[in-house]
Design an enzyme around this catalytic site. Structure first.
Site, PDB file in Angstrom:
ATOM      1  N   TYR A 155      -8.822   1.811  -2.666  1.00 16.44           N
ATOM      2  CA  TYR A 155      -7.958   2.766  -1.958  1.00 16.44           C
ATOM      3  C   TYR A 155      -7.118   2.060  -0.902  1.00 16.44           C
ATOM      4  O   TYR A 155      -5.918   2.328  -0.756  1.00 16.44           O
ATOM      5  CB  TYR A 155      -8.843   3.843  -1.330  1.00 16.44           C
ATOM      6  CG  TYR A 155      -8.123   4.973  -0.660  1.00 16.44           C
ATOM      7  CD1 TYR A 155      -7.407   5.907  -1.398  1.00 16.44           C
ATOM      8  CD2 TYR A 155      -8.191   5.139   0.725  1.00 16.44           C
ATOM      9  CE1 TYR A 155      -6.768   6.976  -0.772  1.00 16.44           C
ATOM     10  CE2 TYR A 155      -7.566   6.197   1.350  1.00 16.44           C
ATOM     11  CZ  TYR A 155      -6.853   7.112   0.602  1.00 16.44           C
ATOM     12  OH  TYR A 155      -6.222   8.166   1.236  1.00 16.44           O
ATOM     13  N   LYS A 159      -3.043   2.028  -0.885  1.00 14.96           N
ATOM     14  CA  LYS A 159      -2.278   2.632   0.203  1.00 14.96           C
ATOM     15  C   LYS A 159      -1.467   1.598   0.979  1.00 14.96           C
ATOM     16  O   LYS A 159      -0.355   1.888   1.429  1.00 14.96           O
ATOM     17  CB  LYS A 159      -3.213   3.397   1.138  1.00 14.96           C
ATOM     18  CG  LYS A 159      -3.791   4.667   0.514  1.00 14.96           C
ATOM     19  CD  LYS A 159      -2.704   5.624   0.040  1.00 14.96           C
ATOM     20  CE  LYS A 159      -3.252   6.984  -0.329  1.00 14.96           C
ATOM     21  NZ  LYS A 159      -2.203   7.917  -0.823  1.00 14.96           N
TER      22      LYS A 159
END
Length: 308
Positions: A155, A159
């Site tokens: 993640y 991001k």
């Protein structure tokens, strides 16, 4: 209305933050293509927009592939005659610490978040250029991509990569006058409901009460609706000229994240040899070590989670 005559795509908008973004865009006059992998969730989201007098259509597709991206753009054109706004919100979580994270865990998150952002932005920008639309692209980032979070290698990479792509795209899209920005939201989600630290904030929100100021002001943590206003603003003509930015929002707080810049520098005659690094270089680096992760302040006594 702020977005009258505009058409938007919001990926991952069947529920949660994405739904709040879609509803806010529709509230300001935009026709919205709601996207989700869950057909029932997408239909419910469309119905919620239409019940308030807005215009919406569903596109059920798993974000990631070029085919799904083209399907989203085609739906906007076929249902509403064009496309002006893209919000890339779709995402999944597969949290594991590094040694427990499988290739499948890593690839799944990268495919939806990072590749999905890339393919949908590419398809939308191709439409904007072909139709000479001064479009708006809003990519959803995360504090994890800015600072890191334990157990979120996949993640964090996705991001952080999204913000890097946004900065690149701002350069590439400048001549077309297409504005592209990253939004870094801090808001109550299904995930934060399970975190004891946020218990009192989530409970207040579920009762329809304002969250305590500690959460809204000190932490900049709020509801999905607190984020949605920024999405609508960045989607509007009022935001012309704002591009390539990473903008944080949550609760009562608005932030502008800096682009990475050196915090210290020093020259060393002849270059930085191992010997020089062991001495002067080590002192220079250690004097300005940067933090990793987010440091959360201690909860006031009255906001501590209830004992199990």
């Amino acid at each position: 209305m702020l977005l009258e005559g505009k058409t938007a795509i919001v990926t991952g908008s069947g529920a949660g933050l994405g739904l709040a973004y879609a509803q806010e865009l529709a509230r300001h006059g935009a026709a919205v293509v709601v996207n989700d992998v869950d057909a029932e969730a997408a239909a419910s989201a469309v119905a919620s927009i239409r019940s308030e007098g807005g215009r919406a259509a569903a596109c059920v597709a798993p974000v990631g592939s070029a085919e799904a991206a083209e399907q989203l753009v085609s739906t906007a054109v076929e249902e509403f005659g064009g496309l002006d706004i893209l919000v890339t919100n779709a995402g999944i979580l597969r949290d594991r610490s590094l040694l427990k994270m499988s290739d499948e865990d890593f690839d799944a998150v990268i495919d939806v978040h990072l590749r999905g952002t890339f393919t949908t932005v590419r398809a939308a920008y191709a439409h904007f250029k072909a139709q000479q639309v001064r479009g708006r692209i809003i990519c959803i980032g995360s504090p994890t991509g800015q600072r890191g979070t334990f157990g979120q290698t996949n993640y964090a990479a996705a991001k952080a990569g999204i913000v890097g792509m946004v900065r690149t795209w701002a350069l590439e899209m400048r001549r077309s006058e297409v504005c592209v920005n990253a939004v870094i939201p801090v808001a109550a989600t299904a995930m934060t409901k399970t975190v004891p630290y946020f218990q009192k904030a989530v409970e207040a929100d579920e009762r329809g009460e304002p969250m305590p100021d500690f959460f809204r002001k000190t932490l900049g943590f709020g509801t999905a609706d607190d984020v949605a206003g920024l999405i609508a603003f960045l989607a509007s003509d009022q935001a012309q000229g704002i591009s390539g930015q990473a903008i944080g929002i949550g609760g009562d707080r608005l932030q502008l994240w800096s682009h990475p810049e050196p915090v210290v520098e020093e020259l060393h005659d002849g270059g930085w040899t191992v010997e020089a690094l062991q001495d002067a270089g080590r002192r220079l680096i250690e004097a300005d070590l940067q933090t990793v992760g987010e440091s959360m302040p201690e909860l006031p006594d009255e906001l501590r989670p209830d004992p199990a």
